[in-house]
Design a protein around this motif. Structure first.
Motif, PDB file in Angstrom:
ATOM      1  N   CYS A 297       1.560  31.521  17.099  1.00  0.00           N
ATOM      2  CA  CYS A 297       1.847  32.810  17.734  1.00  0.00           C
ATOM      3  C   CYS A 297       3.319  32.912  18.119  1.00  0.00           C
ATOM      4  N   ALA A 300       5.109  33.561  15.100  1.00  0.00           N
ATOM      5  CA  ALA A 300       4.635  34.801  14.466  1.00  0.00           C
ATOM      6  C   ALA A 300       4.302  34.586  12.994  1.00  0.00           C
ATOM      7  N   ILE A 325      -5.032  37.699  15.331  1.00  0.00           N
ATOM      8  CA  ILE A 325      -3.846  36.929  14.958  1.00  0.00           C
ATOM      9  C   ILE A 325      -4.037  36.141  13.663  1.00  0.00           C
ATOM     10  N   GLU A 350       1.732  41.273   8.080  1.00  0.00           N
ATOM     11  CA  GLU A 350       2.592  41.806   9.131  1.00  0.00           C
ATOM     12  C   GLU A 350       1.770  42.244  10.341  1.00  0.00           C
ATOM     13  N   SER A 353       1.094  39.169  12.279  1.00  0.00           N
ATOM     14  CA  SER A 353       2.306  38.730  12.973  1.00  0.00           C
ATOM     15  C   SER A 353       2.560  39.578  14.218  1.00  0.00           C
ATOM     16  N   GLU A 354       2.317  40.863  14.122  1.00  0.00           N
ATOM     17  CA  GLU A 354       2.517  41.741  15.267  1.00  0.00           C
ATOM     18  C   GLU A 354       1.545  41.404  16.385  1.00  0.00           C
ATOM     19  N   GLU A 356       0.324  38.502  16.945  1.00  0.00           N
ATOM     20  CA  GLU A 356       0.808  37.241  17.522  1.00  0.00           C
ATOM     21  C   GLU A 356       1.962  37.487  18.484  1.00  0.00           C
ATOM     22  N   ARG A 357       2.894  38.336  18.073  1.00  0.00           N
ATOM     23  CA  ARG A 357       4.025  38.626  18.959  1.00  0.00           C
ATOM     24  C   ARG A 357       3.563  39.258  20.266  1.00  0.00           C
ATOM     25  N   ALA A 360       2.026  36.116  22.314  1.00  0.00           N
ATOM     26  CA  ALA A 360       2.758  34.849  22.387  1.00  0.00           C
ATOM     27  C   ALA A 360       3.415  34.689  23.757  1.00  0.00           C
TER      28      ALA A 360
END
Length: 388
Positions: A297, A300, A325, A350, A353-354, A356-357, A360
């Motif tokens: 995370c 990302a 995630i 993507e 990844s978003e 995760e961001r 995180a």
């Protein structure tokens, strides 16, 4: 005045407890006031009487030869009364060792990164008449075992909103619960190389999708079969990196046979380049260890979780599904199909990844260190507000 003493209690039954303690210790060591305290990380259970002293060996053997037996034991002890009975029945096994440890080190604050040691530390502290605060750091990400929840601890650090809700539901006062995240090593937060720079340094291609395969420090479980299957899946425009950890047998086999795979492959043993590899990767394929998930995370990097420890890590795969995630695939064939599909779906990668961001917590170890320092009496913690 002597430096304040911080005692970390862990067990090396699995690598996550030590890794969490070492991440917090690294955050302590970098502080400008580091000369005001000292710390010690102790595998307390190996100092106890048998069979607690053999817990580490038993844990690894159970996961290797009878994971579902381990899962049954996990569920059999997962209840407040049942776990209390277990702690009380083991008193003669741990009491003398923990009393000796506490008397010899005389800590100003105790940090438990293991579910059994939370309760043991509370009992021994009471017997000694010590006033040292006890801070529990929970490392599992989803609904956790009853052993993690010790309402009498002075503070409980949780890695997710779900675990916070679980702790409060089980009787912990909300002001004691600190949502600071999983203790990821500070080097994950501080990494400043670009993906292109990392790939150039590590000899990875710039023009291919990089897939990193991992299975924790031991490199066991399904990693061998997953690697063979992905290596012969006809992946187009991909490069696979396999981290075999301490599994030297697997590393040697893959190095010998990697030329037979239809995708270029880099084989690594135990490595400290995991922060770089995660940032270099387009996709991570890993087991459901909470540390790997939390590190992913921070980096990302979208993930596929392909295996879990029965009982113990089930909450982690639920966490992956619930937060979006990554994907969970619990068979070799499912994992291969997911890798093939996701490499063709950049928008889905993507989106992961978003997600995760959004969850995180790259500064978790530093925030936990700040909390611990506050309880050690050096200064008030900056992140003491529950739920922050």
């Amino acid at each position: 005045m002597h430096p304040r003493r911080i005692l970390f209690l862990i067990s090396d039954s699995g690598g996550g407890h030590r890794a969490g303690a070492e991440a917090i210790a690294a955050a302590l060591a970098e502080r400008p006031d580091a000369d005001a305290f000292e710390y010690r990380i102790e595998d307390a259970l190996v100092q106890c009487r048998f069979p607690l002293s053999a817990l580490n060996t038993g844990y690894h053997l159970a996961l290797k030869y009878g994971p579902f037996v381990y899962g049954a034991l996990y569920h059999a002890t997962n209840g407040e009364r049942r776990y209390r009975t277990l702690v009380e029945s083991c008193n003669s096994l741990y009491r003398k060792a923990l009393l000796r440890l506490m008397r010899s080190y005389n800590p100003d604050v105790i940090v438990s990164v293991h579910p059994l040691l939370n309760h043991v530390a509370l009992r021994v502290r009471s017997e000694l008449g010590s006033r040292a605060p006890i801070v529990t750091v929970i490392t599992d990400l989803g609904r956790v075992h009853a052993g993690w929840i010790a309402p009498s601890a002075d503070a409980i650090v949780v890695p997710s909103a779900e675990v916070r809700a679980c702790a409060i539901e089980r009787g912990v006062a909300p002001q004691k619960v600190h949502l600071l995240g999983h203790p990821v090593h500070p080097r994950f937060a501080d990494y400043d190389e670009s993906r292109a720079q990392i790939r150039e340094r590590l000899g990875l291609p710039q023009d291919r999708k990089v897939v990193v395969l991992m299975a924790g420090g031991e490199g066991g479980g399904k990693l061998s079969r997953i690697t063979d299957a992905i290596g012969t899946a006809g992946l187009k425009n991909a490069h696979v990196v396999v981290c075999t950890g301490r599994n030297e047998t697997l590393k040697a086999r893959l190095e010998e046979t990697s030329g037979a795979f239809d995708v270029p492959m880099t084989v690594l043993g135990f490595t400290h380049e995991v922060p770089a590899l995660m940032r270099a990767a387009d996709l991570l394929v890993t087991k459901a260890g909470p540390g790997a998930i939390a590190e992913a995370c921070v980096a990302a990097v979208p993930m596929i979780v392909y295996d879990y420890v029965p009982g113990q890590e089930r909450g982690n795969i639920d966490h992956v599904r619930r937060t979006g995630i990554g994907e969970v695939t619990l068979s070799v064939n499912q994992t291969v199909r997911a890798v093939q599909r996701l490499l063709r779906e950049p928008r889905q990668l993507e989106r992961m990844s978003e997600c995760e961001r959004n969850i995180a917590r790259p500064q978790a170890s530093r925030q936990i260190a700040d909390l611990v320092i506050g309880f050690a009496g050096i200064r008030q913690p900056q992140y003491a507000a529950a739920g922050r």
